[in-house]
Motif scaffolding. Structure first.
Motif, PDB file in Angstrom:
ATOM      1  N   ILE A 189       0.860  -1.178   0.000  1.00 53.50           N
ATOM      2  CA  ILE A 189       0.000   0.000   0.000  1.00 53.50           C
ATOM      3  C   ILE A 189       0.900   1.232   0.000  1.00 53.50           C
ATOM      4  CG2 ILE A 189      -1.751   1.259   1.299  1.00 53.50           C
ATOM      5  CD1 ILE A 189      -2.520  -1.524   2.525  1.00 53.50           C
ATOM      6  N   GLU A 190       0.933   1.948  -1.116  1.00 53.25           N
ATOM      7  CA  GLU A 190       1.808   3.115  -1.233  1.00 53.25           C
ATOM      8  C   GLU A 190       1.034   4.383  -0.897  1.00 53.25           C
ATOM      9  OE1 GLU A 190       4.051   5.299  -4.823  1.00 53.25           O
ATOM     10  OE2 GLU A 190       4.684   3.227  -4.506  1.00 53.25           O
ATOM     11  N   LEU A 191       1.560   5.137   0.099  1.00 52.30           N
ATOM     12  CA  LEU A 191       0.914   6.370   0.553  1.00 52.30           C
ATOM     13  C   LEU A 191       1.879   7.534   0.507  1.00 52.30           C
ATOM     14  CD1 LEU A 191      -0.995   5.024   3.677  1.00 52.30           C
ATOM     15  CD2 LEU A 191      -1.869   5.330   1.356  1.00 52.30           C
ATOM     16  N   ARG A 192       1.346   8.740   0.383  1.00 48.56           N
ATOM     17  CA  ARG A 192       2.142   9.963   0.310  1.00 48.56           C
ATOM     18  C   ARG A 192       2.428  10.573   1.681  1.00 48.56           C
ATOM     19  NH1 ARG A 192       3.477   9.301  -4.519  1.00 48.56           N
ATOM     20  NH2 ARG A 192       2.011   9.511  -6.202  1.00 48.56           N
ATOM     21  N   SER A 193       1.714  10.127   2.704  1.00 47.57           N
ATOM     22  CA  SER A 193       1.938  10.628   4.059  1.00 47.57           C
ATOM     23  C   SER A 193       1.480   9.565   5.047  1.00 47.57           C
ATOM     24  CB  SER A 193       1.189  11.946   4.277  1.00 47.57           C
ATOM     25  OG  SER A 193      -0.197  11.737   4.236  1.00 47.57           O
ATOM     26  N   PRO A 194       1.851   9.707   6.318  1.00 43.42           N
ATOM     27  CA  PRO A 194       1.425   8.722   7.318  1.00 43.42           C
ATOM     28  C   PRO A 194      -0.100   8.657   7.436  1.00 43.42           C
ATOM     29  CG  PRO A 194       3.177  10.107   8.188  1.00 43.42           C
ATOM     30  CD  PRO A 194       2.742  10.718   6.880  1.00 43.42           C
ATOM     31  N   ALA A 217      -3.197  15.286  -6.733  1.00 44.15           N
ATOM     32  CA  ALA A 217      -4.503  15.873  -6.997  1.00 44.15           C
ATOM     33  C   ALA A 217      -4.824  15.835  -8.491  1.00 44.15           C
ATOM     34  CB  ALA A 217      -4.546  17.310  -6.491  1.00 44.15           C
ATOM     35  N   PHE A 218      -6.054  15.508  -8.788  1.00 47.34           N
ATOM     36  CA  PHE A 218      -6.596  15.437 -10.147  1.00 47.34           C
ATOM     37  C   PHE A 218      -5.918  14.387 -11.025  1.00 47.34           C
ATOM     38  CE2 PHE A 218      -7.672  19.698  -8.644  1.00 47.34           C
ATOM     39  CZ  PHE A 218      -9.046  19.637  -8.765  1.00 47.34           C
ATOM     40  N   ASP A 219      -5.251  13.410 -10.401  1.00 46.97           N
ATOM     41  CA  ASP A 219      -4.665  12.301 -11.152  1.00 46.97           C
ATOM     42  C   ASP A 219      -5.676  11.163 -11.153  1.00 46.97           C
ATOM     43  OD1 ASP A 219      -3.309  10.205 -12.270  1.00 46.97           O
ATOM     44  OD2 ASP A 219      -1.606  10.298 -10.880  1.00 46.97           O
ATOM     45  N   TYR A 220      -6.404  11.034 -12.233  1.00 43.76           N
ATOM     46  CA  TYR A 220      -7.464  10.034 -12.323  1.00 43.76           C
ATOM     47  C   TYR A 220      -6.918   8.628 -12.549  1.00 43.76           C
ATOM     48  CZ  TYR A 220     -10.751  13.794 -12.004  1.00 43.76           C
ATOM     49  OH  TYR A 220     -11.475  14.859 -11.536  1.00 43.76           O
ATOM     50  N   THR A 221      -5.593   8.492 -12.596  1.00 40.43           N
ATOM     51  CA  THR A 221      -5.003   7.155 -12.703  1.00 40.43           C
ATOM     52  C   THR A 221      -4.627   6.586 -11.332  1.00 40.43           C
ATOM     53  OG1 THR A 221      -2.730   7.967 -12.992  1.00 40.43           O
ATOM     54  CG2 THR A 221      -4.073   7.689 -14.992  1.00 40.43           C
ATOM     55  N   THR A 222      -4.802   7.364 -10.248  1.00 36.24           N
ATOM     56  CA  THR A 222      -4.525   6.834  -8.910  1.00 36.24           C
ATOM     57  C   THR A 222      -5.419   5.614  -8.718  1.00 36.24           C
ATOM     58  OG1 THR A 222      -3.980   9.037  -8.087  1.00 36.24           O
ATOM     59  CG2 THR A 222      -4.500   7.351  -6.438  1.00 36.24           C
ATOM     60  N   PRO A 223      -4.835   4.459  -8.414  1.00 40.46           N
ATOM     61  CA  PRO A 223      -5.599   3.202  -8.381  1.00 40.46           C
ATOM     62  C   PRO A 223      -6.324   2.960  -7.051  1.00 40.46           C
ATOM     63  CG  PRO A 223      -3.302   2.745  -7.991  1.00 40.46           C
ATOM     64  CD  PRO A 223      -3.404   4.234  -8.239  1.00 40.46           C
ATOM     65  N   PHE A 224      -7.302   3.796  -6.732  1.00 39.42           N
ATOM     66  CA  PHE A 224      -8.011   3.651  -5.469  1.00 39.42           C
ATOM     67  C   PHE A 224      -8.677   2.290  -5.311  1.00 39.42           C
ATOM     68  CE2 PHE A 224      -8.011   8.379  -5.541  1.00 39.42           C
ATOM     69  CZ  PHE A 224      -7.391   8.575  -4.322  1.00 39.42           C
ATOM     70  N   ARG A 225      -9.252   1.771  -6.371  1.00 40.94           N
ATOM     71  CA  ARG A 225      -9.930   0.469  -6.272  1.00 40.94           C
ATOM     72  C   ARG A 225      -8.937  -0.641  -5.937  1.00 40.94           C
ATOM     73  NH1 ARG A 225     -15.290   0.173  -8.414  1.00 40.94           N
ATOM     74  NH2 ARG A 225     -16.012   2.276  -8.870  1.00 40.94           N
ATOM     75  N   ALA A 226      -7.783  -0.629  -6.571  1.00 38.46           N
ATOM     76  CA  ALA A 226      -6.751  -1.623  -6.262  1.00 38.46           C
ATOM     77  C   ALA A 226      -6.235  -1.421  -4.843  1.00 38.46           C
ATOM     78  CB  ALA A 226      -5.615  -1.534  -7.270  1.00 38.46           C
ATOM     79  N   LEU A 227      -6.053  -0.158  -4.438  1.00 38.90           N
ATOM     80  CA  LEU A 227      -5.603   0.158  -3.085  1.00 38.90           C
ATOM     81  C   LEU A 227      -6.589  -0.389  -2.053  1.00 38.90           C
ATOM     82  CD1 LEU A 227      -3.724   1.710  -1.109  1.00 38.90           C
ATOM     83  CD2 LEU A 227      -5.131   3.717  -1.563  1.00 38.90           C
ATOM     84  N   LEU A 228      -7.874  -0.212  -2.305  1.00 38.13           N
ATOM     85  CA  LEU A 228      -8.886  -0.729  -1.388  1.00 38.13           C
ATOM     86  C   LEU A 228      -8.852  -2.255  -1.330  1.00 38.13           C
ATOM     87  CD1 LEU A 228     -11.741   1.760  -2.182  1.00 38.13           C
ATOM     88  CD2 LEU A 228     -10.816   1.290   0.106  1.00 38.13           C
ATOM     89  N   GLY A 229      -8.587  -2.898  -2.455  1.00 39.08           N
ATOM     90  CA  GLY A 229      -8.434  -4.352  -2.454  1.00 39.08           C
ATOM     91  C   GLY A 229      -7.247  -4.783  -1.618  1.00 39.08           C
ATOM     92  N   ASP A 230      -6.144  -4.060  -1.736  1.00 33.21           N
ATOM     93  CA  ASP A 230      -4.958  -4.354  -0.928  1.00 33.21           C
ATOM     94  C   ASP A 230      -5.243  -4.129   0.562  1.00 33.21           C
ATOM     95  OD1 ASP A 230      -3.609  -4.916  -3.290  1.00 33.21           O
ATOM     96  OD2 ASP A 230      -2.517  -3.000  -3.320  1.00 33.21           O
ATOM     97  N   ILE A 231      -5.998  -3.092   0.875  1.00 31.86           N
ATOM     98  CA  ILE A 231      -6.367  -2.823   2.266  1.00 31.86           C
ATOM     99  C   ILE A 231      -7.242  -3.958   2.794  1.00 31.86           C
ATOM    100  CG2 ILE A 231      -7.763  -1.316   3.747  1.00 31.86           C
ATOM    101  CD1 ILE A 231      -6.697   1.047   2.020  1.00 31.86           C
ATOM    102  N   ASP A 248     -16.044  -8.646   0.568  1.00 36.34           N
ATOM    103  CA  ASP A 248     -16.123  -7.696   1.671  1.00 36.34           C
ATOM    104  C   ASP A 248     -15.961  -6.240   1.258  1.00 36.34           C
ATOM    105  OD1 ASP A 248     -16.464  -9.769   3.550  1.00 36.34           O
ATOM    106  OD2 ASP A 248     -14.305 -10.128   3.583  1.00 36.34           O
ATOM    107  N   LEU A 249     -15.646  -6.009  -0.005  1.00 38.75           N
ATOM    108  CA  LEU A 249     -15.461  -4.662  -0.530  1.00 38.75           C
ATOM    109  C   LEU A 249     -16.608  -4.362  -1.498  1.00 38.75           C
ATOM    110  CD1 LEU A 249     -13.763  -2.108  -0.893  1.00 38.75           C
ATOM    111  CD2 LEU A 249     -12.387  -3.363  -2.567  1.00 38.75           C
TER     112      LEU A 249
END
Length: 122
Positions: free
Chosen positions: A2-7, A27-41, A52-53
């Motif tokens: 899970i790659e994050l920009r801040s704690p 900001a405004f980067d529509y390629t940020t993979p939120f769905r994949a990130l949520l799967g990893d979470i 569960d998601l």
């Protein structure tokens, strides 16, 4: 990973309860993979990403997306937006979010550049 920009940060949710904030992209980067990130979470929490998601169907250019992630028997609210590039998990229980943060922390990796400081803008 899970790659994050801040704690990871837990703070009061303006709508009530608590929110765990994850800054994940630019900001405004529509390629940020939120769905994949949520799967990893979900997987870091020991949950099944398929069962569960719960997210609405993907839409090109989607923003301001809401959903649910089950954590054990507790549903967590999900909100993410590409405009500010953050993801929030929400609960009425700060303790639940602290447990979530502790469980996913070992899967977190710092990104190459930090999240913007939006608190001084206005």
């Amino acid at each position: 990973m899970i790659e994050l920009r801040s704690p990871i940060k837990i703070e009061p949710d303006p709508r009530g309860g608590w929110q765990l904030i994850l800054w994940a992209g630019d900001a405004f980067d529509y390629t940020t993979p939120f769905r994949a990130l949520l799967g990893d979470i979900a997987e870091a929490l020991g949950q099944d990403r398929q069962n569960d998601l719960q997210l609405p169907p993907y839409e090109v250019g989607e923003d301001f997306v809401e959903g649910t992630l089950r954590f054990g028997s507790t549903p967590l609210g999900i909100y993410y937006e590409h405009s500010l590039s953050y993801l929030a998990l929400m609960s009425d229980s700060e303790g639940t979010l602290r447990d979530v943060a502790g469980r996913i922390q070992k899967s977190v990796q710092a990104a190459s550049h930090p999240a913007p400081n939006l608190s001084s803008q206005g």
